[in-house]
Design a protein around this motif. Structure first.
Motif, PDB file in Angstrom:
ATOM      1  N   LYS A   1      -0.492  10.090 -10.258  1.00  0.00           N
ATOM      2  CA  LYS A   1       0.355   9.158  -9.513  1.00  0.00           C
ATOM      3  C   LYS A   1      -0.464   8.315  -8.534  1.00  0.00           C
ATOM      4  O   LYS A   1      -0.067   7.205  -8.186  1.00  0.00           O
ATOM      5  CB  LYS A   1       1.476   9.882  -8.787  1.00  0.00           C
ATOM      6  CG  LYS A   1       1.009  10.758  -7.673  1.00  0.00           C
ATOM      7  CD  LYS A   1       2.141  11.457  -6.992  1.00  0.00           C
ATOM      8  CE  LYS A   1       1.520  12.272  -5.876  1.00  0.00           C
ATOM      9  NZ  LYS A   1       2.344  12.988  -5.067  1.00  0.00           N
ATOM     10  N   ASP A   2      -1.610   8.825  -8.091  1.00  0.00           N
ATOM     11  CA  ASP A   2      -2.479   8.052  -7.211  1.00  0.00           C
ATOM     12  C   ASP A   2      -3.258   6.990  -7.989  1.00  0.00           C
ATOM     13  O   ASP A   2      -3.585   5.942  -7.463  1.00  0.00           O
ATOM     14  CB  ASP A   2      -3.459   8.963  -6.478  1.00  0.00           C
ATOM     15  CG  ASP A   2      -2.758   9.944  -5.560  1.00  0.00           C
ATOM     16  OD1 ASP A   2      -1.631   9.625  -5.107  1.00  0.00           O
ATOM     17  OD2 ASP A   2      -3.308  11.019  -5.308  1.00  0.00           O
ATOM     18  N   ILE A   3      -3.540   7.278  -9.251  1.00  0.00           N
ATOM     19  CA  ILE A   3      -4.267   6.340 -10.105  1.00  0.00           C
ATOM     20  C   ILE A   3      -3.318   5.275 -10.640  1.00  0.00           C
ATOM     21  O   ILE A   3      -3.683   4.125 -10.805  1.00  0.00           O
ATOM     22  CB  ILE A   3      -4.923   7.092 -11.279  1.00  0.00           C
ATOM     23  CG1 ILE A   3      -5.913   8.122 -10.733  1.00  0.00           C
ATOM     24  CG2 ILE A   3      -5.608   6.130 -12.226  1.00  0.00           C
ATOM     25  CD1 ILE A   3      -6.363   9.115 -11.764  1.00  0.00           C
ATOM     26  N   ASN A   4      -2.093   5.658 -10.913  1.00  0.00           N
ATOM     27  CA  ASN A   4      -1.105   4.766 -11.513  1.00  0.00           C
ATOM     28  C   ASN A   4       0.184   4.796 -10.692  1.00  0.00           C
ATOM     29  O   ASN A   4       1.196   5.322 -11.129  1.00  0.00           O
ATOM     30  CB  ASN A   4      -0.836   5.206 -12.960  1.00  0.00           C
ATOM     31  CG  ASN A   4       0.166   4.324 -13.640  1.00  0.00           C
ATOM     32  OD1 ASN A   4       0.167   3.113 -13.469  1.00  0.00           O
ATOM     33  ND2 ASN A   4       1.046   4.924 -14.407  1.00  0.00           N
ATOM     34  N   PRO A   5       0.156   4.224  -9.491  1.00  0.00           N
ATOM     35  CA  PRO A   5       1.343   4.317  -8.646  1.00  0.00           C
ATOM     36  C   PRO A   5       2.459   3.369  -9.082  1.00  0.00           C
ATOM     37  O   PRO A   5       2.226   2.312  -9.658  1.00  0.00           O
ATOM     38  CB  PRO A   5       0.814   3.932  -7.270  1.00  0.00           C
ATOM     39  CG  PRO A   5      -0.295   2.987  -7.564  1.00  0.00           C
ATOM     40  CD  PRO A   5      -0.936   3.517  -8.827  1.00  0.00           C
ATOM     41  N   GLU A   6       3.661   3.773  -8.769  1.00  0.00           N
ATOM     42  CA  GLU A   6       4.814   2.900  -8.928  1.00  0.00           C
ATOM     43  C   GLU A   6       4.848   1.987  -7.699  1.00  0.00           C
ATOM     44  O   GLU A   6       4.733   2.461  -6.572  1.00  0.00           O
ATOM     45  CB  GLU A   6       6.074   3.753  -8.993  1.00  0.00           C
ATOM     46  CG  GLU A   6       7.344   2.999  -9.200  1.00  0.00           C
ATOM     47  CD  GLU A   6       8.540   3.938  -9.333  1.00  0.00           C
ATOM     48  OE1 GLU A   6       9.649   3.418  -9.500  1.00  0.00           O
ATOM     49  OE2 GLU A   6       8.369   5.179  -9.252  1.00  0.00           O
ATOM     50  N   ILE A   7       4.990   0.689  -7.928  1.00  0.00           N
ATOM     51  CA  ILE A   7       4.938  -0.293  -6.847  1.00  0.00           C
ATOM     52  C   ILE A   7       6.245  -1.074  -6.786  1.00  0.00           C
ATOM     53  O   ILE A   7       6.799  -1.441  -7.819  1.00  0.00           O
ATOM     54  CB  ILE A   7       3.766  -1.281  -7.051  1.00  0.00           C
ATOM     55  CG1 ILE A   7       2.423  -0.553  -7.078  1.00  0.00           C
ATOM     56  CG2 ILE A   7       3.773  -2.389  -5.998  1.00  0.00           C
ATOM     57  CD1 ILE A   7       1.992   0.077  -5.771  1.00  0.00           C
ATOM     58  N   LYS A   8       6.711  -1.333  -5.574  1.00  0.00           N
ATOM     59  CA  LYS A   8       7.849  -2.218  -5.365  1.00  0.00           C
ATOM     60  C   LYS A   8       7.404  -3.369  -4.472  1.00  0.00           C
ATOM     61  O   LYS A   8       6.630  -3.178  -3.532  1.00  0.00           O
ATOM     62  CB  LYS A   8       9.018  -1.494  -4.679  1.00  0.00           C
ATOM     63  CG  LYS A   8       9.775  -0.573  -5.591  1.00  0.00           C
ATOM     64  CD  LYS A   8      11.027  -0.035  -4.910  1.00  0.00           C
ATOM     65  CE  LYS A   8      11.823   0.840  -5.859  1.00  0.00           C
ATOM     66  NZ  LYS A   8      13.048   1.363  -5.209  1.00  0.00           N
ATOM     67  N   ILE A   9       7.916  -4.557  -4.800  1.00  0.00           N
ATOM     68  CA  ILE A   9       7.654  -5.744  -3.993  1.00  0.00           C
ATOM     69  C   ILE A   9       9.000  -6.380  -3.662  1.00  0.00           C
ATOM     70  O   ILE A   9       9.787  -6.687  -4.551  1.00  0.00           O
ATOM     71  CB  ILE A   9       6.760  -6.754  -4.746  1.00  0.00           C
ATOM     72  CG1 ILE A   9       5.434  -6.098  -5.124  1.00  0.00           C
ATOM     73  CG2 ILE A   9       6.544  -8.002  -3.883  1.00  0.00           C
ATOM     74  CD1 ILE A   9       4.529  -6.974  -5.983  1.00  0.00           C
TER      75      ILE A   9
END
Length: 120
Positions: free
Chosen positions: A106-114
């Motif tokens: 999860k640190d390598i491929n985080p879910e991101i919100k903008i």
């Protein structure tokens, strides 16, 4: 995420970053300001055009803390921001269900919100 940002965030826009910089997309081509996620800190900050954060980081705050309150209000549409983009890269090559094992994926491929500001 970085491709979307390049196409959808104007060069003069300011991005408020509410997560540790190690766990968000690269920002060197953007104007940005980091801030501590809390309603009070956010009110004191000059209003950013966009708010960007790592979803796992946003979930790390205990209930009834300023950080939890900030992210909850943002997610519920309270205030002057609306969800503009939400993404997590699909890892089709990864056959393990990482939500049930101890891993740092999860640190390598985080879910991101903008979120984007909807009022001036």
């Amino acid at each position: 995420i970085e491709q979307w940002m390049g196409k959808n965030i104007p060069p003069n826009a300011v991005i408020g970053v509410a997560s540790p910089l190690e766990y968000v997309p690269r920002l060197e081509n953007f104007k940005w300001v980091a801030f501590r996620p809390s309603p009070r800190a956010f009110q004191k900050m000059k209003k950013a055009d966009f708010i960007l954060f790592n979803v796992d980081y946003s979930r790390s705050f205990a209930e009834n803390t300023p950080g939890h309150l900030f992210f909850t209000q943002l997610d519920r549409g309270r205030g002057s921001y609306t969800l503009a983009f939400h993404y997590k890269t699909a890892l089709d090559w990864l056959f393990l269900k990482t939500d049930r094992i101890l891993t740092n994926i999860k640190d390598i491929n985080p879910e991101i919100k903008i979120f984007q500001r909807i009022e001036p």
